[in-house]
Write a protein that holds these residues in place. Structure first.
Motif, PDB file in Angstrom:
ATOM      1  N   GLU A  38      39.143  44.557  42.927  1.00  0.00           N
ATOM      2  CA  GLU A  38      39.909  45.789  42.794  1.00  0.00           C
ATOM      3  C   GLU A  38      40.955  45.655  41.703  1.00  0.00           C
ATOM      4  OE1 GLU A  38      41.290  46.448  46.814  1.00  0.00           O
ATOM      5  OE2 GLU A  38      39.605  47.796  47.156  1.00  0.00           O
ATOM      6  N   ALA A  39      41.262  46.786  41.077  1.00  0.00           N
ATOM      7  CA  ALA A  39      42.238  46.776  39.990  1.00  0.00           C
ATOM      8  C   ALA A  39      43.164  47.967  40.139  1.00  0.00           C
ATOM      9  CB  ALA A  39      41.541  46.837  38.641  1.00  0.00           C
ATOM     10  N   ASN A  83      46.024  41.048  32.424  1.00  0.00           N
ATOM     11  CA  ASN A  83      44.935  40.433  33.186  1.00  0.00           C
ATOM     12  C   ASN A  83      44.784  41.054  34.576  1.00  0.00           C
ATOM     13  OD1 ASN A  83      44.143  37.749  35.071  1.00  0.00           O
ATOM     14  ND2 ASN A  83      42.874  38.210  33.315  1.00  0.00           N
ATOM     15  N   VAL A  84      43.540  41.259  34.961  1.00  0.00           N
ATOM     16  CA  VAL A  84      43.233  41.716  36.315  1.00  0.00           C
ATOM     17  C   VAL A  84      42.724  40.543  37.146  1.00  0.00           C
ATOM     18  CG1 VAL A  84      41.820  43.244  37.724  1.00  0.00           C
ATOM     19  CG2 VAL A  84      42.692  44.047  35.526  1.00  0.00           C
ATOM     20  N   THR A  89      44.324  52.319  43.045  1.00  0.00           N
ATOM     21  CA  THR A  89      43.559  51.073  43.051  1.00  0.00           C
ATOM     22  C   THR A  89      42.079  51.437  43.067  1.00  0.00           C
ATOM     23  OG1 THR A  89      45.293  49.910  44.224  1.00  0.00           O
ATOM     24  CG2 THR A  89      43.090  48.981  44.354  1.00  0.00           C
ATOM     25  N   ALA A 142      41.421  40.045  46.531  1.00  0.00           N
ATOM     26  CA  ALA A 142      40.128  39.892  47.187  1.00  0.00           C
ATOM     27  C   ALA A 142      39.034  40.001  46.145  1.00  0.00           C
ATOM     28  CB  ALA A 142      39.937  40.954  48.253  1.00  0.00           C
ATOM     29  N   ALA A 143      37.926  39.326  46.390  1.00  0.00           N
ATOM     30  CA  ALA A 143      36.793  39.410  45.479  1.00  0.00           C
ATOM     31  C   ALA A 143      35.538  39.036  46.243  1.00  0.00           C
ATOM     32  CB  ALA A 143      36.981  38.464  44.287  1.00  0.00           C
ATOM     33  N   SER A 144      34.399  39.583  45.829  1.00  0.00           N
ATOM     34  CA  SER A 144      33.129  39.148  46.399  1.00  0.00           C
ATOM     35  C   SER A 144      32.212  38.694  45.288  1.00  0.00           C
ATOM     36  CB  SER A 144      32.417  40.245  47.186  1.00  0.00           C
ATOM     37  OG  SER A 144      33.145  41.396  47.238  1.00  0.00           O
ATOM     38  N   THR A 145      31.328  37.785  45.643  1.00  0.00           N
ATOM     39  CA  THR A 145      30.336  37.300  44.683  1.00  0.00           C
ATOM     40  C   THR A 145      29.144  36.778  45.471  1.00  0.00           C
ATOM     41  OG1 THR A 145      29.996  35.883  42.756  1.00  0.00           O
ATOM     42  CG2 THR A 145      31.325  34.976  44.520  1.00  0.00           C
ATOM     43  N   TYR A 178      27.438  38.135  39.997  1.00  0.00           N
ATOM     44  CA  TYR A 178      27.921  39.436  40.446  1.00  0.00           C
ATOM     45  C   TYR A 178      29.335  39.277  40.960  1.00  0.00           C
ATOM     46  CZ  TYR A 178      28.502  43.146  43.930  1.00  0.00           C
ATOM     47  OH  TYR A 178      28.995  44.175  44.702  1.00  0.00           O
ATOM     48  N   THR A 220      36.735  31.205  37.379  1.00  0.00           N
ATOM     49  CA  THR A 220      36.043  30.030  36.867  1.00  0.00           C
ATOM     50  C   THR A 220      34.736  29.899  37.632  1.00  0.00           C
ATOM     51  OG1 THR A 220      38.194  29.037  36.576  1.00  0.00           O
ATOM     52  CG2 THR A 220      36.299  27.581  36.388  1.00  0.00           C
ATOM     53  N   ASP A 257      40.630  36.474  36.702  1.00  0.00           N
ATOM     54  CA  ASP A 257      40.126  35.409  35.843  1.00  0.00           C
ATOM     55  C   ASP A 257      39.377  34.443  36.758  1.00  0.00           C
ATOM     56  OD1 ASP A 257      39.740  33.196  34.258  1.00  0.00           O
ATOM     57  OD2 ASP A 257      41.698  33.327  33.275  1.00  0.00           O
ATOM     58  N   GLU A 312      32.746  41.629  42.564  1.00  0.00           N
ATOM     59  CA  GLU A 312      33.327  42.898  42.979  1.00  0.00           C
ATOM     60  C   GLU A 312      34.790  42.632  43.282  1.00  0.00           C
ATOM     61  OE1 GLU A 312      31.198  44.834  46.130  1.00  0.00           O
ATOM     62  OE2 GLU A 312      32.940  46.048  46.642  1.00  0.00           O
ATOM     63  N   ALA A 358      33.628  28.356  42.767  1.00  0.00           N
ATOM     64  CA  ALA A 358      34.325  29.274  41.869  1.00  0.00           C
ATOM     65  C   ALA A 358      35.807  29.246  42.176  1.00  0.00           C
ATOM     66  CB  ALA A 358      33.799  30.694  42.033  1.00  0.00           C
ATOM     67  N   THR A 359      36.615  29.617  41.187  1.00  0.00           N
ATOM     68  CA  THR A 359      38.056  29.769  41.385  1.00  0.00           C
ATOM     69  C   THR A 359      38.453  31.140  40.863  1.00  0.00           C
ATOM     70  OG1 THR A 359      38.306  27.410  41.023  1.00  0.00           O
ATOM     71  CG2 THR A 359      40.300  28.729  40.976  1.00  0.00           C
ATOM     72  N   PHE A 360      39.089  31.929  41.723  1.00  0.00           N
ATOM     73  CA  PHE A 360      39.539  33.261  41.331  1.00  0.00           C
ATOM     74  C   PHE A 360      41.040  33.217  41.096  1.00  0.00           C
ATOM     75  CE2 PHE A 360      35.941  33.697  44.189  1.00  0.00           C
ATOM     76  CZ  PHE A 360      35.119  34.592  43.527  1.00  0.00           C
ATOM     77  N   LYS A 361      41.467  33.695  39.901  1.00  0.00           N
ATOM     78  CA  LYS A 361      42.904  33.825  39.631  1.00  0.00           C
ATOM     79  C   LYS A 361      43.202  35.309  39.520  1.00  0.00           C
ATOM     80  CE  LYS A 361      43.397  29.565  37.109  1.00  0.00           C
ATOM     81  NZ  LYS A 361      43.020  29.066  35.795  1.00  0.00           N
ATOM     82  N   PHE A 362      44.205  35.761  40.265  1.00  0.00           N
ATOM     83  CA  PHE A 362      44.494  37.185  40.270  1.00  0.00           C
ATOM     84  C   PHE A 362      45.643  37.479  39.324  1.00  0.00           C
ATOM     85  CE2 PHE A 362      42.583  36.135  44.353  1.00  0.00           C
ATOM     86  CZ  PHE A 362      41.477  36.974  44.312  1.00  0.00           C
ATOM     87  N   GLY A 363      45.431  38.431  38.430  1.00  0.00           N
ATOM     88  CA  GLY A 363      46.427  38.775  37.430  1.00  0.00           C
ATOM     89  C   GLY A 363      47.354  39.868  37.937  1.00  0.00           C
ATOM     90  N   PRO A 364      48.323  40.280  37.092  1.00  0.00           N
ATOM     91  CA  PRO A 364      49.314  41.277  37.512  1.00  0.00           C
ATOM     92  C   PRO A 364      48.695  42.628  37.875  1.00  0.00           C
ATOM     93  CG  PRO A 364      49.541  40.700  35.184  1.00  0.00           C
ATOM     94  CD  PRO A 364      48.594  39.728  35.773  1.00  0.00           C
ATOM     95  N   LEU A 365      47.535  42.952  37.347  1.00  0.00           N
ATOM     96  CA  LEU A 365      46.959  44.263  37.623  1.00  0.00           C
ATOM     97  C   LEU A 365      45.879  44.235  38.705  1.00  0.00           C
ATOM     98  CD1 LEU A 365      46.732  46.090  34.183  1.00  0.00           C
ATOM     99  CD2 LEU A 365      48.228  46.552  36.104  1.00  0.00           C
ATOM    100  N   SER A 366      45.739  43.124  39.397  1.00  0.00           N
ATOM    101  CA  SER A 366      44.726  43.097  40.443  1.00  0.00           C
ATOM    102  C   SER A 366      45.154  44.022  41.579  1.00  0.00           C
ATOM    103  CB  SER A 366      44.513  41.669  40.944  1.00  0.00           C
ATOM    104  OG  SER A 366      45.711  41.179  41.472  1.00  0.00           O
ATOM    105  N   GLY A 367      44.203  44.823  42.055  1.00  0.00           N
ATOM    106  CA  GLY A 367      44.525  45.821  43.070  1.00  0.00           C
ATOM    107  C   GLY A 367      44.655  45.214  44.448  1.00  0.00           C
ATOM    108  N   SER A 368      43.942  44.133  44.689  1.00  0.00           N
ATOM    109  CA  SER A 368      44.054  43.412  45.955  1.00  0.00           C
ATOM    110  C   SER A 368      43.671  41.975  45.660  1.00  0.00           C
ATOM    111  CB  SER A 368      43.118  44.008  47.003  1.00  0.00           C
ATOM    112  OG  SER A 368      41.784  43.810  46.598  1.00  0.00           O
TER     113      SER A 368
END
Lengths: 109, 138
Positions: free
Chosen positions: A79-80, A60-61, A20, B98-101, A75, A65, A63, A77, B86-96
């Motif tokens: 994880e993938a 997809n990692v 990851t 979680a997200a920051s902005t 900005y 909006t 997406d 940040e 904002a709306t975050f959608k996590f795909g199959p390859l997301s590592g966690s």
């Protein structure tokens, strides 16, 4: 197309298979919210990036909006997972129809 | 306490301050929540929202959302002219999940994160951010 839009992405060059990794992205964009007024009191029209996606080898990692409440120079940040060597593709969609994209390769090592 | 002019003024100011405090959830904010959840109940649980207690500049407030099992996370700032952030959608390859902005806040207010979990239920977390200079160009 808005002027001076420049995507910047930070991805490690290599990773172990199945690892990851943390990705950081920033794109220079004024993200005009549509709430501000100019010196004459006229509303400055909204002009923002409304969607951001990140894909790895077509899968997809994340997406996102975006709404006007996202700061200037959006900005992100996140994880993938990296199951194999390949390429991350990052895409930003502007209100005016422009699409900005960039890609980063990652090797298994 | 003797009822002097000074004491009466202090009591009056205190009452005004208390009356101004109740949390205002705007109609637009409720609409945005209903559109996301489809009217389902929103509980507490597997979601964390990290935001600063005090933000000097409302133009760029760093936030982070994280959850173990969320499929989607929506962030709302109820005191903004438009509450959606904002709306975050996590795909199959997301590592966690979680997200920051970085976001804009018009003034001191509650920021809310609502997550749609993999099992279809909704949970929320909120955090109050004090803003010194608003970020909507009043």
């Amino acid at each position: 197309m808005a002027k001076g839009v420049k995507p910047r992405v930070k991805v490690p060059k290599t990773a172990a298979a199945g690892d990851t990794i943390t990705i950081k992205t920033l794109i220079s964009h004024k993200m005009e919210s549509g709430q501000r007024k100019d010196d004459d009191g006229n509303v400055i029209p909204r002009s923002i990036i409304n969607r951001f996606t990140c894909d790895f080898n077509g899968e997809n990692v994340i997406d996102v909006t975006l709404e006007p409440a996202i700061s200037t120079n959006p900005y992100f940040e996140f994880e993938a997972k990296v199951p194999e060597a390949g390429e991350f593709k990052f895409t930003w969609y502007d209100d005016d129809g422009s699409v900005y994209d960039t890609a980063k390769k990652i090797a298994i090592g | 306490m003797e009822l002097t002019r000074r004491n009466a003024m202090i009591a009056g100011a205190g009452a005004l301050f208390v009356a101004g405090l109740p949390i205002r959830v705007s109609a637009a904010g409720e609409d945005a929540i209903a559109a996301f959840t489809g009217g389902a109940d929103v509980g507490a649980g597997d979601i964390t929202l990290t935001a600063p207690e005090i933000a000097e500049n409302g133009n760029t407030v760093p936030i982070e959302v994280a959850s173990e099992t969320a499929a989607e996370i929506m962030v709302l700032a109820l005191g903004n002219p438009t509450p959606a952030v904002a709306t975050f959608k996590f795909g199959p390859l997301s590592g966690s999940r979680a997200a920051s902005t970085r976001i804009r806040l018009a003034g001191t207010q509650d920021v809310i994160a609502i997550a749609k979990l993999d099992d279809g239920s909704f949970v929320q977390a909120s955090s109050t951010v004090k803003v010194t200079i608003g970020g909507c160009g009043g």
